[in-house]
Design a protein around this motif. Structure first.
Motif, PDB file in Angstrom:
ATOM      1  N   THR A 189     -10.435 -60.064 -43.429  1.00  0.00           N
ATOM      2  CA  THR A 189      -9.096 -60.543 -43.112  1.00  0.00           C
ATOM      3  C   THR A 189      -8.841 -60.497 -41.607  1.00  0.00           C
ATOM      4  N   ALA A 219     -13.231 -55.972 -47.141  1.00  0.00           N
ATOM      5  CA  ALA A 219     -12.190 -56.978 -47.355  1.00  0.00           C
ATOM      6  C   ALA A 219     -11.200 -56.991 -46.196  1.00  0.00           C
ATOM      7  N   ASP A 270     -13.445 -51.932 -49.975  1.00  0.00           N
ATOM      8  CA  ASP A 270     -12.083 -52.285 -49.574  1.00  0.00           C
ATOM      9  C   ASP A 270     -11.989 -52.547 -48.080  1.00  0.00           C
ATOM     10  N   GLY A 297      -7.538 -63.468 -50.822  1.00  0.00           N
ATOM     11  CA  GLY A 297      -8.451 -63.219 -49.715  1.00  0.00           C
ATOM     12  C   GLY A 297      -7.846 -62.606 -48.474  1.00  0.00           C
ATOM     13  N   THR A 314      -5.419 -58.768 -53.977  1.00  0.00           N
ATOM     14  CA  THR A 314      -5.592 -59.678 -52.835  1.00  0.00           C
ATOM     15  C   THR A 314      -6.603 -60.760 -53.199  1.00  0.00           C
ATOM     16  N   GLU A 315      -6.441 -61.320 -54.392  1.00  0.00           N
ATOM     17  CA  GLU A 315      -7.365 -62.360 -54.846  1.00  0.00           C
ATOM     18  C   GLU A 315      -7.346 -63.587 -53.941  1.00  0.00           C
ATOM     19  N   ARG A 369     -13.667 -59.377 -57.021  1.00  0.00           N
ATOM     20  CA  ARG A 369     -14.433 -58.979 -55.844  1.00  0.00           C
ATOM     21  C   ARG A 369     -13.524 -58.519 -54.706  1.00  0.00           C
ATOM     22  N   GLU A 370     -12.321 -59.086 -54.603  1.00  0.00           N
ATOM     23  CA  GLU A 370     -11.417 -58.681 -53.530  1.00  0.00           C
ATOM     24  C   GLU A 370     -10.719 -57.372 -53.898  1.00  0.00           C
ATOM     25  N   SER A 371     -10.105 -56.762 -52.909  1.00  0.00           N
ATOM     26  CA  SER A 371      -9.490 -55.458 -53.122  1.00  0.00           C
ATOM     27  C   SER A 371      -8.246 -55.566 -54.002  1.00  0.00           C
ATOM     28  N   ALA A 418      -6.490 -59.267 -47.222  1.00  0.00           N
ATOM     29  CA  ALA A 418      -6.394 -57.858 -47.603  1.00  0.00           C
ATOM     30  C   ALA A 418      -5.205 -57.155 -46.977  1.00  0.00           C
TER      31      ALA A 418
END
Length: 624
Positions: free
Chosen positions: A524, A520, A517, A195, A192-193, A172-174, A197
């Motif tokens: 951040t 995300a 993206d 979290g 960027t798992e 789900r993250e970028s 970004a």
């Protein structure tokens, strides 16, 4: 209030006699630094505006032949060559919405409409439209394709000729494709798992998706150190990966071998941000060093143990560079005063587009101002002598926010200087090029921190006699457009005029409508979603302060923009309408800006005219 329809003019619509210099700068033919095929270095791909729209061009350097590859109403700039130089890949979106598929055309194919011209074919059959999240093409025709959609997040597929795409990554993250090794057995991914970004970790996988190695500087409880892929060694049998890191507070390269885990620190010893690429034989690195809004080139041999050697370039900015197989270096250079040129260390001009050259502009002066978070660097251009200040002054705010203004040629600021304005560009906290802490400083007080730095430079500009305090213009595009609207609302007594292009105007609606993206990135920057941290989104949204805006406002927006979507701009405009605030809105049929030269000129002309009509005239004159 005025509503302006986006009808793009053509060159025939313009007055033929004396075209002003500011328009000549936009119309002058430009070319990008040519990208060459690894196994066929005489075949190259570049971008040019020669037809009036930025498109991709193929160049056979052996014969000198150039041919236009793409021809679309709103232009094309995303493309790549296969390693053998036989094919050109280009990204096919719809009118700048950045949502599309990769297409392929033979390198020597004729253009559309030419006899026998082939029809472009999908390069990745079986993959539907998406936002691009990177591309790497192997020597056997295999491609690694990164895709992002609202439904799936980021997915990465391996696409082999004649076979169905195979998904090897989903999150789900970028994330994105970094590079593919020379032999095609290793794939470098940025993700960027965790979290954050703004700071990526790296994973190297095999083509079946199994993990070879991880490199994650965010481990151990910190999310403030990022990594980026700079490229695998370009020679057979070499599994080393060039990586960018921030372990010493700025971007520097190191070498990591994911098959052994060995890391080789490269203490290059330059003060600014350093990125690098391999020389074609992997014997050395070509280093681009960015420091205090300028950049230069160096050659560094990792195994020699010595200092880097300077590659001579003029003072200014190197926007791109590449080392050729014969050892020469080609680079794209410009300064604020001098238009871009592509040169070689051999002394030759590499690619000189035909047609009129762009007129020169004025140089920049460097200004350092004490701000609340440290010294702030600004670049200042003044109208040519014998004009004396104070001047009407445009604070031209850069986008990003992770970007920076530099001593490089820019037609927009030069147009304002030609019309008698001083131009000030501020590398506020959040900008790159001044260390990791400066870039990361804007978190959670997004927008407000940047405006504090701009305010400090504004105060200097007035006290120094440069800027007329009654004729201060806040302007910018993208993040700069966002800061413009936010500044007009939070500092209503300061600015006489605002010019916002493709801005974030309503942060909550922008978050819900923008590409995945960017969602995300906003999580951040602000620490969560609008539902999780509503107070931060409210504090950072221009819509919160729209009723305090006093200055006339000009807004331009692309109706297909996936980054600063049109609905959130309309929400802001509706609030201006309700109280009859002085404003004009220009909507045009493109995305996050335009690749059409005449459209760009039209937008600058509309801004200049808006300023002429609404900015208070200098005492004793009839207009600014």
């Amino acid at each position: 209030m005025t509503e302006i329809t986006g009808s793009t003019p053509t060159p025939s619509d313009q007055a033929p006699a004396s075209v002003p210099e500011w328009e000549q700068r936009f119309r002058a033919p430009r070319v990008s630094l040519p990208d060459w095929a690894e196994d066929a270095p005489d075949r190259a791909l570049f971008i040019s505006n020669a037809t009036g729209t930025y498109e991709l061009y193929a160049w056979d350097r052996a014969t000198g032949e150039q041919r236009q590859v793409t021809d679309r109403p709103n232009g094309t700039t995303d493309g790549a060559l296969t390693p053998d130089g036989e094919s050109v890949w280009w990204f096919d979106d719809t009118d700048g919405d950045e949502f599309g598929v990769w297409m392929r055309r033979p390198f020597h194919a004729g253009g559309d409409g030419e006899p026998g011209a082939p029809v472009d074919e999908p390069a990745t059959p079986g993959l539907g439209p998406a936002y691009s999240a990177g591309l790497a093409i192997g020597r056997d025709g295999t491609a690694v394709v990164g895709r992002s959609t609202d439904e799936d997040g980021t997915t990465i597929h391996v696409v082999r000729p004649g076979a169905e795409p195979v998904e090897i990554y989903r999150h789900r993250e970028s994330a994105g494709v970094g590079d593919l090794s020379h032999d095609g057995t290793l794939i470098a991914l940025e993700h960027t798992e965790h979290g954050d970004a703004m700071h990526s970790a790296l994973r190297v996988v095999r083509p079946d998706g199994t993990t070879v190695a991880e490199l994650d500087d965010t481990e151990g409880g910190t999310k403030e150190l990022g990594l980026t892929v700079l490229g695998f060694a370009p020679v057979a049998g070499d599994t080393r990966l060039l990586v960018g890191h921030q372990r010493r507070g700025r971007w520097e390269p190191m070498i990591w071998d994911p098959t052994t885990g060995e890391e080789t620190d490269l203490a290059i010893g330059l003060p600014g941000d350093v990125v690098a690429e391999w020389y074609p034989d992997a014997s050395a690195l070509l280093v681009v060093h960015a420091f205090e809004a300028r950049s230069d080139l160096w050659r560094y041999e990792p195994g020699a143990g010595g200092a880097p050697a300077r590659v001579k370039t003029p003072a200014g900015s190197v926007s791109g560079a590449t080392a050729r197989p014969d050892g020469t270096v080609e680079y794209l250079w410009s300064s604020a005063a001098q238009p871009p040129v592509i040169r070689s260390t051999s002394g030759a001009v590499v690619l000189d587009p035909p047609g009129a050259k762009a007129p020169a502009s004025v140089p920049v002066d460097d200004v350092w101002v004490d701000g609340p978070g440290g010294r702030v660097h600004a670049l200042v251009q003044r109208p040519a002598a014998p004009a004396e200040g104070p001047f009407p002054t445009v604070f031209e705010i850069h986008g990003g926010p992770t970007w920076h203004d530099s001593d490089a040629f820019a037609s927009g600021p030069a147009a304002w200087v030609d019309h008698g304005y001083a131009v000030v560009r501020v590398n506020y906290r959040g900008s790159t090029g001044y260390g990791r802490a400066w870039t990361d400083a804007l978190k959670h007080r997004v927008g407000l921190i940047e405006l504090e730095d701009i305010a400090a430079v504004r105060e200097w500009a007035v006290k120094s006699g440069l800027a007329d305090p009654e004729r201060l213009v806040l302007a910018g595009g993208s993040w700069g457009g966002y800061l413009t609207l936010l500044g007009l609302g939070t500092q209503p007594d300061t600015w006489a005029l605002g010019l916002a292009a493709v801005p974030v105007a309503d942060y909550v609606t922008a978050y819900h409508d923008e590409m995945e993206d960017l969602k995300a990135m906003d999580r951040t920057l602000l620490g969560g979603t609008p539902e999780e941290v509503p107070e931060r989104f409210e504090a950072s949204s221009p819509l919160t302060y729209v009723d305090a805006v006093r200055a006339p406002v000009y807004i331009s927006a692309g109706v297909n923009d996936p980054r600063c979507p049109i609905r959130q701009v309309e929400n802001y405009v509706d609030r201006l309408k309700k109280r009859d605030a002085v404003h004009e809105v220009y909507r045009y049929d493109a995305g996050h800006g335009s690749l059409v030269v005449e459209e760009r000129i039209k937008q600058v002309r509309l801004e200049l005219d808006f300023a002429r009509r609404h900015l208070s005239p200098e005492p004793g004159t009839t207009g600014a």
